[in-house]
Motif scaffolding. Structure first.
Motif, PDB file in Angstrom:
ATOM      1  N   MET A   1       9.193   7.089  -5.178  1.00  0.00           N
ATOM      2  CA  MET A   1       9.434   6.617  -3.824  1.00  0.00           C
ATOM      3  C   MET A   1       8.460   5.484  -3.512  1.00  0.00           C
ATOM      4  O   MET A   1       7.259   5.609  -3.649  1.00  0.00           O
ATOM      5  CB  MET A   1       9.223   7.788  -2.855  1.00  0.00           C
ATOM      6  N   ALA A   2       8.966   4.377  -3.104  1.00  0.00           N
ATOM      7  CA  ALA A   2       8.131   3.220  -2.772  1.00  0.00           C
ATOM      8  C   ALA A   2       7.497   3.405  -1.395  1.00  0.00           C
ATOM      9  O   ALA A   2       7.969   4.176  -0.574  1.00  0.00           O
ATOM     10  CB  ALA A   2       8.971   1.954  -2.802  1.00  0.00           C
ATOM     11  N   SER A   3       6.442   2.674  -1.169  1.00  0.00           N
ATOM     12  CA  SER A   3       5.749   2.742   0.118  1.00  0.00           C
ATOM     13  C   SER A   3       6.534   1.995   1.199  1.00  0.00           C
ATOM     14  O   SER A   3       7.144   0.967   0.943  1.00  0.00           O
ATOM     15  CB  SER A   3       4.353   2.134   0.001  1.00  0.00           C
ATOM     16  N   ASN A   4       6.458   2.512   2.397  1.00  0.00           N
ATOM     17  CA  ASN A   4       7.094   1.913   3.557  1.00  0.00           C
ATOM     18  C   ASN A   4       6.302   0.659   3.949  1.00  0.00           C
ATOM     19  O   ASN A   4       5.079   0.713   4.072  1.00  0.00           O
ATOM     20  CB  ASN A   4       7.094   2.950   4.685  1.00  0.00           C
ATOM     21  N   PRO A   5       6.972  -0.479   4.177  1.00  0.00           N
ATOM     22  CA  PRO A   5       6.254  -1.703   4.561  1.00  0.00           C
ATOM     23  C   PRO A   5       5.407  -1.540   5.827  1.00  0.00           C
ATOM     24  O   PRO A   5       4.352  -2.168   5.946  1.00  0.00           O
ATOM     25  CB  PRO A   5       7.376  -2.722   4.786  1.00  0.00           C
ATOM     26  N   ASP A   6       5.824  -0.691   6.754  1.00  0.00           N
ATOM     27  CA  ASP A   6       5.018  -0.450   7.954  1.00  0.00           C
ATOM     28  C   ASP A   6       3.712   0.249   7.605  1.00  0.00           C
ATOM     29  O   ASP A   6       2.657  -0.041   8.184  1.00  0.00           O
ATOM     30  CB  ASP A   6       5.797   0.389   8.977  1.00  0.00           C
ATOM     31  N   PHE A   7       3.748   1.181   6.634  1.00  0.00           N
ATOM     32  CA  PHE A   7       2.540   1.860   6.186  1.00  0.00           C
ATOM     33  C   PHE A   7       1.594   0.860   5.513  1.00  0.00           C
ATOM     34  O   PHE A   7       0.389   0.868   5.760  1.00  0.00           O
ATOM     35  CB  PHE A   7       2.886   3.003   5.219  1.00  0.00           C
ATOM     36  N   VAL A   8       2.161  -0.008   4.690  1.00  0.00           N
ATOM     37  CA  VAL A   8       1.357  -1.029   3.997  1.00  0.00           C
ATOM     38  C   VAL A   8       0.668  -1.922   5.027  1.00  0.00           C
ATOM     39  O   VAL A   8      -0.526  -2.218   4.911  1.00  0.00           O
ATOM     40  CB  VAL A   8       2.234  -1.852   3.033  1.00  0.00           C
ATOM     41  N   GLN A   9       1.400  -2.346   6.038  1.00  0.00           N
ATOM     42  CA  GLN A   9       0.819  -3.193   7.085  1.00  0.00           C
ATOM     43  C   GLN A   9      -0.270  -2.446   7.851  1.00  0.00           C
ATOM     44  O   GLN A   9      -1.300  -3.021   8.209  1.00  0.00           O
ATOM     45  CB  GLN A   9       1.898  -3.694   8.051  1.00  0.00           C
ATOM     46  N   TYR A  10      -0.057  -1.155   8.103  1.00  0.00           N
ATOM     47  CA  TYR A  10      -1.053  -0.353   8.815  1.00  0.00           C
ATOM     48  C   TYR A  10      -2.359  -0.301   8.011  1.00  0.00           C
ATOM     49  O   TYR A  10      -3.446  -0.517   8.571  1.00  0.00           O
ATOM     50  CB  TYR A  10      -0.519   1.058   9.071  1.00  0.00           C
ATOM     51  N   ILE A  11      -2.264  -0.033   6.720  1.00  0.00           N
ATOM     52  CA  ILE A  11      -3.468   0.021   5.876  1.00  0.00           C
ATOM     53  C   ILE A  11      -4.150  -1.346   5.856  1.00  0.00           C
ATOM     54  O   ILE A  11      -5.373  -1.441   5.982  1.00  0.00           O
ATOM     55  CB  ILE A  11      -3.122   0.481   4.444  1.00  0.00           C
ATOM     56  N   THR A  12      -3.373  -2.399   5.735  1.00  0.00           N
ATOM     57  CA  THR A  12      -3.920  -3.756   5.750  1.00  0.00           C
ATOM     58  C   THR A  12      -4.691  -4.004   7.046  1.00  0.00           C
ATOM     59  O   THR A  12      -5.820  -4.503   7.025  1.00  0.00           O
ATOM     60  CB  THR A  12      -2.789  -4.794   5.582  1.00  0.00           C
ATOM     61  N   ASP A  13      -4.091  -3.654   8.164  1.00  0.00           N
ATOM     62  CA  ASP A  13      -4.744  -3.831   9.466  1.00  0.00           C
ATOM     63  C   ASP A  13      -5.999  -2.978   9.580  1.00  0.00           C
ATOM     64  O   ASP A  13      -7.027  -3.433  10.106  1.00  0.00           O
ATOM     65  CB  ASP A  13      -3.784  -3.485  10.603  1.00  0.00           C
ATOM     66  N   GLN A  14      -5.944  -1.751   9.092  1.00  0.00           N
ATOM     67  CA  GLN A  14      -7.084  -0.836   9.201  1.00  0.00           C
ATOM     68  C   GLN A  14      -8.287  -1.324   8.394  1.00  0.00           C
ATOM     69  O   GLN A  14      -9.422  -1.035   8.741  1.00  0.00           O
ATOM     70  CB  GLN A  14      -6.692   0.575   8.740  1.00  0.00           C
TER      71      GLN A  14
END
Length: 110
Positions: free
Chosen positions: A1-14
């Motif tokens: 299962m690939a990562s959700n782009p919203d999750f990726v953006q959240y980690i990037t922002d964090q």
């Protein structure tokens, strides 16, 4: 299962207070970089940081696991909501990681 782009953006922002945070899609998941240096992976909506001694000393919990089958173990980061903690952890980790190798210029065929 690939990562959700919203999750990726959240980690990037964090992690953004650590420096210039970028991601690059690789094999359905993502490598994550700080100032051009790869420090972790985002895989199956999980956040993983390369193990270093500096990182180990800052971790709130020590959970080493591979981000995908066949990978070396990374620190699995469960506490992703504290951006100050993540920025500090990313900075400390990156101090122990090698600088990225300079990209070689491709040679033109004659």
């Amino acid at each position: 299962m690939a990562s959700n782009p919203d999750f990726v953006q959240y980690i990037t922002d964090q992690c953004s207070k650590a420096g210039e945070i970028t991601t690059r899609k690789m094999f359905g998941d993502y490598a994550i970089y700080c100032n051009g240096k790869i420090f972790g992976l985002i895989s199956d909506n999980g956040f993983y940081i390369k193990p270093t001694e500096a990182g180990r000393q800052l971790l709130r919990s020590h959970d080493l696991r591979p981000p995908y089958e066949g990978a070396k173990p990374y620190f699995f980061i469960e506490d992703i909501d504290d951006h100050e903690y993540l920025a500090h952890l990313v900075k400390a980790t990156c101090t122990e990681l090698p600088e990225p190798k300079p990209k070689q210029k491709s040679k033109k065929k004659k």
